[in-house]
Design a protein around this motif. Structure first.
Motif, PDB file in Angstrom:
ATOM      1  N   SER A  66      33.534  58.543  11.439  1.00 29.09           N
ATOM      2  CA  SER A  66      32.979  57.815  10.299  1.00 29.09           C
ATOM      3  C   SER A  66      31.986  58.658   9.521  1.00 29.09           C
ATOM      4  CB  SER A  66      32.310  56.529  10.797  1.00 29.09           C
ATOM      5  OG  SER A  66      31.687  55.845   9.742  1.00 29.09           O
ATOM      6  N   CYS A  67      31.080  59.339  10.244  1.00 27.21           N
ATOM      7  CA  CYS A  67      30.070  60.161   9.568  1.00 27.21           C
ATOM      8  C   CYS A  67      30.708  61.287   8.761  1.00 27.21           C
ATOM      9  CB  CYS A  67      29.092  60.745  10.596  1.00 27.21           C
ATOM     10  SG  CYS A  67      27.914  59.554  11.259  1.00 27.21           S
ATOM     11  N   ILE A  68      31.722  61.930   9.330  1.00 26.67           N
ATOM     12  CA  ILE A  68      32.370  63.042   8.635  1.00 26.67           C
ATOM     13  C   ILE A  68      33.150  62.543   7.431  1.00 26.67           C
ATOM     14  CG2 ILE A  68      34.130  64.842   8.862  1.00 26.67           C
ATOM     15  CD1 ILE A  68      33.203  65.227  11.752  1.00 26.67           C
ATOM     16  N   GLU A  69      33.825  61.391   7.573  1.00 27.05           N
ATOM     17  CA  GLU A  69      34.579  60.833   6.454  1.00 27.05           C
ATOM     18  C   GLU A  69      33.659  60.457   5.294  1.00 27.05           C
ATOM     19  OE1 GLU A  69      36.779  57.571   8.057  1.00 27.05           O
ATOM     20  OE2 GLU A  69      38.470  58.823   8.691  1.00 27.05           O
ATOM     21  N   ILE A  70      32.477  59.955   5.613  1.00 26.74           N
ATOM     22  CA  ILE A  70      31.527  59.559   4.568  1.00 26.74           C
ATOM     23  C   ILE A  70      30.928  60.776   3.869  1.00 26.74           C
ATOM     24  CG2 ILE A  70      29.261  58.468   4.214  1.00 26.74           C
ATOM     25  CD1 ILE A  70      30.108  56.428   6.356  1.00 26.74           C
ATOM     26  N   GLY A  71      30.889  61.899   4.555  1.00 25.82           N
ATOM     27  CA  GLY A  71      30.403  63.109   3.904  1.00 25.82           C
ATOM     28  C   GLY A  71      29.306  63.859   4.623  1.00 25.82           C
ATOM     29  N   ALA A  72      29.068  63.543   5.904  1.00 30.90           N
ATOM     30  CA  ALA A  72      28.047  64.277   6.653  1.00 30.90           C
ATOM     31  C   ALA A  72      28.425  65.744   6.761  1.00 30.90           C
ATOM     32  CB  ALA A  72      27.874  63.661   8.042  1.00 30.90           C
ATOM     33  N   GLN A  73      27.462  66.601   6.449  1.00 30.98           N
ATOM     34  CA  GLN A  73      27.703  68.040   6.512  1.00 30.98           C
ATOM     35  C   GLN A  73      27.363  68.610   7.886  1.00 30.98           C
ATOM     36  OE1 GLN A  73      24.955  68.354   3.371  1.00 30.98           O
ATOM     37  NE2 GLN A  73      26.482  68.707   1.767  1.00 30.98           N
ATOM     38  N   GLY A  74      26.748  67.794   8.719  1.00 30.58           N
ATOM     39  CA  GLY A  74      26.401  68.204  10.075  1.00 30.58           C
ATOM     40  C   GLY A  74      26.039  66.977  10.891  1.00 30.58           C
ATOM     41  N   LEU A  75      25.988  67.130  12.223  1.00 34.55           N
ATOM     42  CA  LEU A  75      25.734  65.999  13.111  1.00 34.55           C
ATOM     43  C   LEU A  75      24.664  66.346  14.141  1.00 34.55           C
ATOM     44  CD1 LEU A  75      29.414  64.940  13.933  1.00 34.55           C
ATOM     45  CD2 LEU A  75      27.889  63.851  12.261  1.00 34.55           C
ATOM     46  N   ILE A  76      23.782  65.387  14.413  1.00 30.76           N
ATOM     47  CA  ILE A  76      22.873  65.451  15.549  1.00 30.76           C
ATOM     48  C   ILE A  76      23.349  64.383  16.531  1.00 30.76           C
ATOM     49  CG2 ILE A  76      20.504  65.096  16.366  1.00 30.76           C
ATOM     50  CD1 ILE A  76      19.541  66.006  13.598  1.00 30.76           C
ATOM     51  N   LEU A 135      23.157  56.775  10.348  1.00 28.74           N
ATOM     52  CA  LEU A 135      22.763  56.458  11.721  1.00 28.74           C
ATOM     53  C   LEU A 135      23.833  55.624  12.411  1.00 28.74           C
ATOM     54  CD1 LEU A 135      20.615  56.492  13.957  1.00 28.74           C
ATOM     55  CD2 LEU A 135      19.600  54.469  12.891  1.00 28.74           C
ATOM     56  N   LYS A 136      24.234  56.052  13.615  1.00 27.36           N
ATOM     57  CA  LYS A 136      25.215  55.329  14.420  1.00 27.36           C
ATOM     58  C   LYS A 136      24.712  55.225  15.858  1.00 27.36           C
ATOM     59  CE  LYS A 136      28.459  55.035  11.197  1.00 27.36           C
ATOM     60  NZ  LYS A 136      28.982  53.755  10.675  1.00 27.36           N
ATOM     61  N   CYS A 137      25.106  54.131  16.528  1.00 31.04           N
ATOM     62  CA  CYS A 137      24.752  53.946  17.940  1.00 31.04           C
ATOM     63  C   CYS A 137      26.026  53.698  18.739  1.00 31.04           C
ATOM     64  CB  CYS A 137      23.787  52.774  18.102  1.00 31.04           C
ATOM     65  SG  CYS A 137      23.215  52.543  19.799  1.00 31.04           S
ATOM     66  N   ILE A 146      23.440  64.165   6.656  1.00 31.75           N
ATOM     67  CA  ILE A 146      23.742  64.445   8.058  1.00 31.75           C
ATOM     68  C   ILE A 146      23.967  63.121   8.789  1.00 31.75           C
ATOM     69  CG2 ILE A 146      22.343  66.549   8.055  1.00 31.75           C
ATOM     70  CD1 ILE A 146      20.298  65.014   9.801  1.00 31.75           C
ATOM     71  N   GLY A 147      24.669  63.196   9.901  1.00 31.06           N
ATOM     72  CA  GLY A 147      24.864  62.032  10.744  1.00 31.06           C
ATOM     73  C   GLY A 147      24.040  62.170  12.012  1.00 31.06           C
ATOM     74  N   VAL A 148      23.394  61.085  12.429  1.00 30.70           N
ATOM     75  CA  VAL A 148      22.647  61.041  13.681  1.00 30.70           C
ATOM     76  C   VAL A 148      23.311  59.997  14.573  1.00 30.70           C
ATOM     77  CG1 VAL A 148      20.451  60.519  14.794  1.00 30.70           C
ATOM     78  CG2 VAL A 148      20.487  61.784  12.632  1.00 30.70           C
ATOM     79  N   ILE A 149      23.799  60.418  15.724  1.00 35.13           N
ATOM     80  CA  ILE A 149      24.535  59.540  16.635  1.00 35.13           C
ATOM     81  C   ILE A 149      23.780  59.466  17.952  1.00 35.13           C
ATOM     82  CG2 ILE A 149      26.732  59.168  17.829  1.00 35.13           C
ATOM     83  CD1 ILE A 149      28.049  60.845  15.585  1.00 35.13           C
ATOM     84  N   LEU A 150      23.275  58.286  18.276  1.00 30.08           N
ATOM     85  CA  LEU A 150      22.488  58.061  19.488  1.00 30.08           C
ATOM     86  C   LEU A 150      23.243  57.141  20.433  1.00 30.08           C
ATOM     87  CD1 LEU A 150      19.032  57.410  17.783  1.00 30.08           C
ATOM     88  CD2 LEU A 150      19.926  59.595  18.630  1.00 30.08           C
TER      89      LEU A 150
END
Length: 377
Positions: free
Chosen positions: A152-162, A136-138, A104-108
């Motif tokens: 970036s998170c989706i391209e790398i393979g994140a199946q979902g995002l917070i 993790l991204k800021c 998963i990707g976490v974007i703060l």
């Protein structure tokens, strides 16, 4: 503006944490004392003590009265878990991440407050417990950076995002498109009205009204809502509406809004704890409204800036705030809202995993908060 002492403990804490991580302070070594740290950073011993206590609380060090603070054997392993991973950009390495399990990707929008740090810790621990890879991204409040982080998170393979959305008056159309495409997303702290994306947050409206009523009960009839420019952000809007609702209950109560001029809580190139704003402009506004005596701050940093301006201008009054810490124990601050960001972080991971597995969840969830009363209340 240089970091204020109310936030310098964060800088000391992170410097010591980095020292543990990079081997400057290996397991069993003694950290500098409260007195030594106070002299090194030009702060009070209360501030340096806070940083050491925070390390002890998080299992990094053992504090021995009369002897000092010593790094624990498990500290190095723990610090590795909190570091921001360097995500490989090549297709082969990205594929390797995808194959290791759920991601998963976490974007703060920032890392520079206890509130966000507690969110991050709880999400990391929950992901670790469930065997989930966490990217993790800021964004530092930038919509453009938010778009790039999502991509970036989706391209790398994140199946979902917070996502903790960047504070802005308008919606990010990329997030709108994610909702329309049914891509698994959970929002934290800030919701987007009209979209079927669940948001985990505090009941900001109710908490703000409770703080407002506390000021009124203390005899204040002239109340101020202290904020910054992002009044369109859902959490700030809800706090403002709770403030208005609170003062509307009594015809003898007046209220106004003080917006800190040119305020940026998360400059992308600033040290942790640092903000930028028009200090002289804010003091001028405060003096123009010196008949007001009760102040509600939307966040802890603004509370610190308000206390500083009041001290320098001689303006008097009492303050209530959101997201306080032990540093709030000051004569002007009478109470603050403590949100349960640890519970919200765990819940965000749990809800996102359920959505990834195919469950349909769209309702917002309010997590209970506490009002911490200080001084003579």
């Amino acid at each position: 503006m240089a970091s204020g002492k109310a936030f310098m403990y964060e800088t000391i804490y992170n410097d010591l944490l980095e020292g543990i991580r990079n081997g400057t302070y290996p397991a069993g070594s003694r950290l500098p004392s409260e007195k030594e740290l106070a002299g090194q950073y030009g702060v009070s011993r209360i501030t340096s003590k806070k940083a050491l206590e925070l390390l002890a609380e998080r299992g990094m060090i053992s504090r021995m009265p009369g002897r000092g603070s010593f790094v624990l054997e498990t500290a190095v392993k723990q610090t590795a878990r909190y570091s921001t991973p360097q995500i490989p950009e090549t297709n082969g390495q990205a594929q390797e991440i995808r194959q290791t399990g759920r991601t998963i990707g976490v974007i703060l929008d920032s890392f520079d407050s206890d509130y966000v740090a507690n969110y991050l810790r709880s999400m990391e621990r929950e992901c670790s417990r469930r065997g989930i890879n966490m990217l993790l991204k800021c964004t530092y409040g930038s919509i453009e950076a938010e778009n790039q982080a999502i991509k970036s998170c989706i391209e790398i393979g994140a199946q979902g995002l917070i996502i903790m959305c960047a504070q802005n008056e308008t919606y990010n159309t990329t997030i709108v498109k994610l909702a329309l495409d049914k891509f698994p997303v959970v929002l934290i702290d800030r919701k987007m009205q009209g979209l079927s994306i669940p948001c985990i947050a505090t009941d900001n409206h109710r908490a703000s009204r409770e703080l407002t009523e506390m000021l009124i009960e203390r005899g204040h009839k002239q109340l101020v809502f202290v904020t910054h420019a992002s009044m369109g952000t859902s959490s700030i809007k809800d706090r403002y509406e709770g403030f208005v609702e609170g003062i509307m209950e009594d015809a003898g109560i007046n209220g106004c809004v003080l917006e800190i001029p040119d305020y940026n809580p998360t400059p992308g190139n600033s040290p942790i704890g640092e903000a930028s704003y028009d200090e002289e402009g804010f003091k001028k506004l405060l003096l123009e409204h010196k008949e007001y005596t009760g102040y509600l701050c939307i966040e802890a940093k603004l509370c610190y800036l308000l206390r500083k301006a009041m001290k320098e201008t001689g303006v008097t009054g009492e303050i209530v705030s959101f997201d306080g810490t032990g540093d709030m124990e000051h004569e002007k601050v009478i109470a603050y809202v403590r949100q349960d960001e640890r519970a919200m972080g765990v819940m965000a991971v749990d809800i996102l995993e359920k959505i990834v597995r195919g469950e349909s969840i769209s309702e917002d969830i309010c997590v209970p908060y506490r009002v911490i009363k200080l001084n003579d209340i």
